[in-house]
Design a protein around this motif. Sequence first.
Motif, PDB file in Angstrom:
ATOM      1  N   THR B 119      41.530  31.806  39.118  1.00 44.15           N
ATOM      2  CA  THR B 119      40.794  32.843  39.408  1.00 44.15           C
ATOM      3  C   THR B 119      40.917  34.152  38.171  1.00 44.15           C
ATOM      4  N   TYR B 120      40.168  34.649  37.721  1.00 41.96           N
ATOM      5  CA  TYR B 120      40.870  35.768  36.786  1.00 41.96           C
ATOM      6  C   TYR B 120      39.685  37.311  37.414  1.00 41.96           C
ATOM      7  N   VAL B 121      40.774  38.157  37.949  1.00 43.17           N
ATOM      8  CA  VAL B 121      39.860  39.295  38.222  1.00 43.17           C
ATOM      9  C   VAL B 121      40.210  40.581  37.323  1.00 43.17           C
ATOM     10  N   VAL B 122      39.309  41.057  36.778  1.00 46.96           N
ATOM     11  CA  VAL B 122      39.256  42.135  36.009  1.00 46.96           C
ATOM     12  C   VAL B 122      39.104  43.030  36.758  1.00 46.96           C
ATOM     13  N   MET B 123      39.707  44.252  36.502  1.00 52.39           N
ATOM     14  CA  MET B 123      39.377  45.601  37.237  1.00 52.39           C
ATOM     15  C   MET B 123      38.992  46.484  35.962  1.00 52.39           C
ATOM     16  N   ASP B 124      37.671  46.592  35.926  1.00 56.59           N
ATOM     17  CA  ASP B 124      36.906  47.135  34.695  1.00 56.59           C
ATOM     18  C   ASP B 124      36.828  48.717  34.863  1.00 56.59           C
ATOM     19  N   ASN B 125      37.543  49.516  34.114  1.00 57.75           N
ATOM     20  CA  ASN B 125      37.050  51.024  34.251  1.00 57.75           C
ATOM     21  C   ASN B 125      36.820  51.432  32.982  1.00 57.75           C
ATOM     22  N   ARG B 126      36.631  50.640  32.020  1.00 62.05           N
ATOM     23  CA  ARG B 126      35.924  51.123  30.462  1.00 62.05           C
ATOM     24  C   ARG B 126      36.931  52.182  29.797  1.00 62.05           C
ATOM     25  N   ARG B 173      30.448  39.827  39.907  1.00 61.90           N
ATOM     26  CA  ARG B 173      30.574  41.160  39.644  1.00 61.90           C
ATOM     27  C   ARG B 173      30.770  41.818  41.198  1.00 61.90           C
ATOM     28  N   ALA B 174      31.716  42.631  41.179  1.00 64.14           N
ATOM     29  CA  ALA B 174      31.937  43.205  42.553  1.00 64.14           C
ATOM     30  C   ALA B 174      32.274  44.979  42.173  1.00 64.14           C
ATOM     31  N   PHE B 175      32.249  45.723  43.234  1.00 62.41           N
ATOM     32  CA  PHE B 175      32.754  47.027  43.182  1.00 62.41           C
ATOM     33  C   PHE B 175      33.630  47.513  44.007  1.00 62.41           C
ATOM     34  N   SER B 176      34.539  48.459  43.371  1.00 65.89           N
ATOM     35  CA  SER B 176      35.754  48.566  44.200  1.00 65.89           C
ATOM     36  C   SER B 176      35.505  49.403  45.449  1.00 65.89           C
ATOM     37  N   GLY B 177      34.329  50.056  45.578  1.00 65.39           N
ATOM     38  CA  GLY B 177      34.248  50.960  46.459  1.00 65.39           C
ATOM     39  C   GLY B 177      33.681  50.158  47.784  1.00 65.39           C
ATOM     40  N   ASP B 178      33.676  48.888  47.746  1.00 70.23           N
ATOM     41  CA  ASP B 178      33.297  47.876  48.897  1.00 70.23           C
ATOM     42  C   ASP B 178      34.253  47.017  48.880  1.00 70.23           C
ATOM     43  N   VAL B 205      39.434  57.490  37.931  1.00 72.68           N
ATOM     44  CA  VAL B 205      38.891  58.935  38.314  1.00 72.68           C
ATOM     45  C   VAL B 205      39.478  59.812  37.366  1.00 72.68           C
ATOM     46  N   THR B 206      40.798  59.619  36.789  1.00 71.36           N
ATOM     47  CA  THR B 206      41.672  60.634  35.896  1.00 71.36           C
ATOM     48  C   THR B 206      40.622  60.577  34.725  1.00 71.36           C
ATOM     49  N   PHE B 207      40.603  59.634  34.176  1.00 67.41           N
ATOM     50  CA  PHE B 207      40.114  59.554  32.466  1.00 67.41           C
ATOM     51  C   PHE B 207      38.810  59.362  32.486  1.00 67.41           C
ATOM     52  N   ARG B 208      37.980  59.075  33.524  1.00 68.62           N
ATOM     53  CA  ARG B 208      36.587  58.857  33.445  1.00 68.62           C
ATOM     54  C   ARG B 208      35.901  59.247  34.885  1.00 68.62           C
ATOM     55  N   PRO B 209      36.353  60.808  34.985  1.00 70.82           N
ATOM     56  CA  PRO B 209      36.001  61.054  36.471  1.00 70.82           C
ATOM     57  C   PRO B 209      34.195  60.800  36.624  1.00 70.82           C
ATOM     58  N   ASP B 210      33.601  60.587  35.526  1.00 74.07           N
ATOM     59  CA  ASP B 210      32.013  60.497  35.657  1.00 74.07           C
ATOM     60  C   ASP B 210      32.103  59.120  36.475  1.00 74.07           C
ATOM     61  N   GLN B 211      32.849  58.279  36.479  1.00 79.34           N
ATOM     62  CA  GLN B 211      32.855  57.023  37.296  1.00 79.34           C
ATOM     63  C   GLN B 211      32.632  57.062  38.723  1.00 79.34           C
ATOM     64  N   ARG B 212      33.027  58.405  39.094  1.00 79.99           N
ATOM     65  CA  ARG B 212      32.689  58.460  40.578  1.00 79.99           C
ATOM     66  C   ARG B 212      31.367  58.457  41.172  1.00 79.99           C
ATOM     67  N   GLY B 213      30.360  58.280  39.733  1.00 78.89           N
ATOM     68  CA  GLY B 213      29.187  58.061  40.183  1.00 78.89           C
ATOM     69  C   GLY B 213      28.615  56.875  40.291  1.00 78.89           C
ATOM     70  N   TRP B 214      29.731  55.789  40.012  1.00 77.74           N
ATOM     71  CA  TRP B 214      29.241  54.495  40.203  1.00 77.74           C
ATOM     72  C   TRP B 214      28.808  54.005  41.326  1.00 77.74           C
ATOM     73  N   LYS B 215      29.226  54.670  42.466  1.00 76.55           N
ATOM     74  CA  LYS B 215      28.743  54.265  43.801  1.00 76.55           C
ATOM     75  C   LYS B 215      27.295  54.500  44.112  1.00 76.55           C
ATOM     76  N   GLU B 216      26.494  55.444  43.433  1.00 73.47           N
ATOM     77  CA  GLU B 216      25.219  55.631  43.603  1.00 73.47           C
ATOM     78  C   GLU B 216      24.534  54.518  42.583  1.00 73.47           C
TER      79      GLU B 216
END
Lengths: 178, 274
Positions: B119-126, B173-178, B205-216
């Motif tokens: 199993t390969y899990v990639v934590m993708d934060n772009r 695909r999954a989301f770390s917020g859940d 959240v440090t280099f891509r603070p815009d990604q806090r919006g992913w949960k929406e």
Amino acid sequence: MSADDAMRAAARKLAAAIRDAEDFRACVFAIESEAAERYAELADLMATHNNREVAALFRRLAEIEGLHARKMLAPDGSAPRLLPAGIDFVGAETVSHEAMHYLMTPRQALALALEGECKAVALFEALAEGAADPAIRRLAAEMAVEERGHVALVQAWMTKFPEPEADWDHDPDPPRLD
Amino acid sequence: MSAAPAYVAKDYKSDVKPVWCPGCGDFSVLAAFGKAFAELGLAPERVAVISGIGCSSRIPAYTRTYGFHGVHGRALALATGLKLARPELTVVAAGGDGDGFSIGGNHFLHACRRNVDLTYVVMDNRVYGMTKGQPSPTTEPDWDSALSPGGTGLRPFNPLVIALASGANFVARAFSGDPNACAAMIVAAIRHPGFSFVEILSPCVTFRPDQRGWKEQVRQAPVAATGDPARAARRLMTDDGFNLGVLYQGDRLPYRPPPGEGARPADLEAEFAA
């Protein structure tokens, strides 16, 4: 799904899975233990990032939640480690990692704790209304009262810390390079 | 009460304290690893978590299983070798989008093609977070930053499409917020035979603070998993990157080495004798 709806859905699931007072005790123990562990993690995290004041606050919250968990121990001190089958949701009182910031203030940390306590109130209130067994409803109502007490405590605690300044997250040496 | 679970999530957590930034999605993925291993009842000594380099690749240090924090981009090469040598182990490779799709891009293609049961899990934060915010293969073309003024203008790599086209047997695909949903996805991936790929959207959240919006932005995919690669391809090619769930479950047999005794360590060492 809103946070309230999610909590009500979780309460329905819990209500269906909890068969007796022992199951209820196991759930409360799991909820409080998880909250304590998360606060301890957040304390470590803030210590790593040299935010000592908030680290100390989270450490204190971890101790408080740990005390709540220990209240669920049996008279011989044994932990009700097992959750009833079908329960994969705990997290009722657990603060999310997502809301953290390395420069957060004590007031913000307490606001997060308040959110966690309010979630717990919502869960136990829903259980007190929705559980089939009257004994579970009574225990859940007692927990809701206790959690409302925690809400009041955290709110009182918050008044001792000032609101964060407008530029609370200003870092003179920011990680971002622009 | 139900039968005692063999393990709980905490049993898989090491004493090493994560140095990730507060708010990093990788914390939830770490929690999901523990929940998933506990759900599967895996003895910690029967699990190996293998990584490359990057923020998320620190995860073996934080798990109380066997682990290997390897060379940049080479997590899948290590994991493949380990699984072939020790097929009885549950092998999970983990890392980030830069490690997996740029430096390790070639390994990714061939790990999918080989379809070894891991199993390969990639934590993708772009973004490359550890090296302070350079665009990665999955970064949006118009992401404007000091290190990529005006954006790269480059089409992002679509890891799920590439995984499917290269032969992965399970794509999700999954989301770390859940974290509970992440754990369920990891459980499904480990249970599915062959090469399972799980992309977890994990905000930096440090280099891509815009990604806090992913949960929406994230949503459960409105369709069930398919075993038809053509249908999955159409689905993934039109996907906006925020549909969550198991998106493809194939039935290709995993690659296993031919039966028989393999080389002994002493034989291998002999080849390198000075």
